[in-house]
Write a protein that holds these residues in place. Structure first.
Motif, PDB file in Angstrom:
ATOM      1  N   SER A  27       0.815  -1.218   0.000  1.00  0.00           N
ATOM      2  CA  SER A  27       0.000   0.000   0.000  1.00  0.00           C
ATOM      3  C   SER A  27       0.844   1.262   0.000  1.00  0.00           C
ATOM      4  CB  SER A  27      -0.924   0.024   1.222  1.00  0.00           C
ATOM      5  OG  SER A  27      -1.862  -1.013   1.147  1.00  0.00           O
ATOM      6  N   LEU A  28       2.041   1.175   0.566  1.00  0.00           N
ATOM      7  CA  LEU A  28       2.911   2.350   0.673  1.00  0.00           C
ATOM      8  C   LEU A  28       4.063   2.329  -0.327  1.00  0.00           C
ATOM      9  CD1 LEU A  28       3.085   2.592   4.565  1.00  0.00           C
ATOM     10  CD2 LEU A  28       1.580   3.825   3.004  1.00  0.00           C
ATOM     11  N   ASN A  29       4.028   1.368  -1.237  1.00  0.00           N
ATOM     12  CA  ASN A  29       5.090   1.218  -2.232  1.00  0.00           C
ATOM     13  C   ASN A  29       6.449   0.936  -1.571  1.00  0.00           C
ATOM     14  OD1 ASN A  29       5.822   0.992  -4.917  1.00  0.00           O
ATOM     15  ND2 ASN A  29       6.366   3.155  -5.096  1.00  0.00           N
ATOM     16  N   ASP A  48       9.389  11.379   5.002  1.00  0.00           N
ATOM     17  CA  ASP A  48       8.305  11.203   4.030  1.00  0.00           C
ATOM     18  C   ASP A  48       7.581   9.879   4.239  1.00  0.00           C
ATOM     19  OD1 ASP A  48      10.631   9.890   3.049  1.00  0.00           O
ATOM     20  OD2 ASP A  48       9.821   9.908   1.012  1.00  0.00           O
ATOM     21  N   THR A  49       8.302   8.849   4.631  1.00  0.00           N
ATOM     22  CA  THR A  49       7.679   7.548   4.898  1.00  0.00           C
ATOM     23  C   THR A  49       6.892   7.587   6.200  1.00  0.00           C
ATOM     24  OG1 THR A  49       9.463   6.446   3.709  1.00  0.00           O
ATOM     25  CG2 THR A  49       8.119   5.082   5.159  1.00  0.00           C
ATOM     26  N   ILE A  51       5.317  10.115   7.336  1.00  0.00           N
ATOM     27  CA  ILE A  51       4.074  10.796   6.979  1.00  0.00           C
ATOM     28  C   ILE A  51       3.123   9.818   6.287  1.00  0.00           C
ATOM     29  CG2 ILE A  51       3.075  12.574   5.476  1.00  0.00           C
ATOM     30  CD1 ILE A  51       5.679  14.213   6.059  1.00  0.00           C
ATOM     31  N   LYS A  52       3.651   9.021   5.384  1.00  0.00           N
ATOM     32  CA  LYS A  52       2.820   8.032   4.688  1.00  0.00           C
ATOM     33  C   LYS A  52       2.229   7.017   5.660  1.00  0.00           C
ATOM     34  CE  LYS A  52       5.319   8.100   0.297  1.00  0.00           C
ATOM     35  NZ  LYS A  52       6.172   7.305  -0.608  1.00  0.00           N
ATOM     36  N   LEU A  53       3.037   6.577   6.628  1.00  0.00           N
ATOM     37  CA  LEU A  53       2.548   5.624   7.637  1.00  0.00           C
ATOM     38  C   LEU A  53       1.428   6.237   8.469  1.00  0.00           C
ATOM     39  CD1 LEU A  53       5.970   4.134   8.753  1.00  0.00           C
ATOM     40  CD2 LEU A  53       4.060   2.803   7.824  1.00  0.00           C
ATOM     41  N   ASP A  55      -0.543   8.712   7.652  1.00  0.00           N
ATOM     42  CA  ASP A  55      -1.717   8.870   6.791  1.00  0.00           C
ATOM     43  C   ASP A  55      -2.406   7.532   6.555  1.00  0.00           C
ATOM     44  OD1 ASP A  55      -1.236  11.591   6.591  1.00  0.00           O
ATOM     45  OD2 ASP A  55      -0.380  11.480   4.561  1.00  0.00           O
ATOM     46  N   PHE A  56      -1.626   6.508   6.311  1.00  0.00           N
ATOM     47  CA  PHE A  56      -2.186   5.183   6.053  1.00  0.00           C
ATOM     48  C   PHE A  56      -3.003   4.683   7.235  1.00  0.00           C
ATOM     49  CE2 PHE A  56      -1.830   0.517   6.249  1.00  0.00           C
ATOM     50  CZ  PHE A  56      -2.420   0.174   5.031  1.00  0.00           C
TER      51      PHE A  56
END
Length: 108
Positions: A27-29, A48-49, A51-53, A55-56
């Protein structure tokens, strides 16, 4: 930052959604191994990762990093938005209610 708490929270959030490390990674590439490294403490994600975590999982970065126990994103904004459309007289009633709750739970 409490690295151990970060690891635990990351793992707990994944397990709550019944996802594998590969599921999250996909899901997060990222690879499932990368997610596993974050959960085991072998690696820390770049900003940046992170932030993605957050958000996920729909939590704040502060929650992930152990700076708060509040999972909510923008809790103040979302909590305050319910008051936006209230008429002016409702604010006086809210003040009375808040005073009551303060005395009930905080004044011992």
């Amino acid at each position: 930052m409490d690295n151990k708490l970060f690891q635990e929270r990351l793992r707990k959030l994944r397990n709550e959604r019944d996802l594998s490390q590969d599921d999250v990674g996909q899901s997060l590439n990222l690879s499932g191994r990368t997610i596993g490294n974050y959960e085991s403490g072998k690696r820390m994600p770049a900003l940046d990762t992170l932030i993605k975590l957050a958000d996920f999982y729909e939590v704040s970065i502060d929650y992930l990093l152990g700076r708060t126990d509040n999972r909510c994103l923008n809790s103040t904004t979302s909590e305050m938005s319910i008051f936006e459309n209230l008429p002016p007289e409702a604010y006086e009633e809210l003040k009375i209610l808040l005073d009551f709750l303060h005395h009930k739970y905080l004044d011992h």
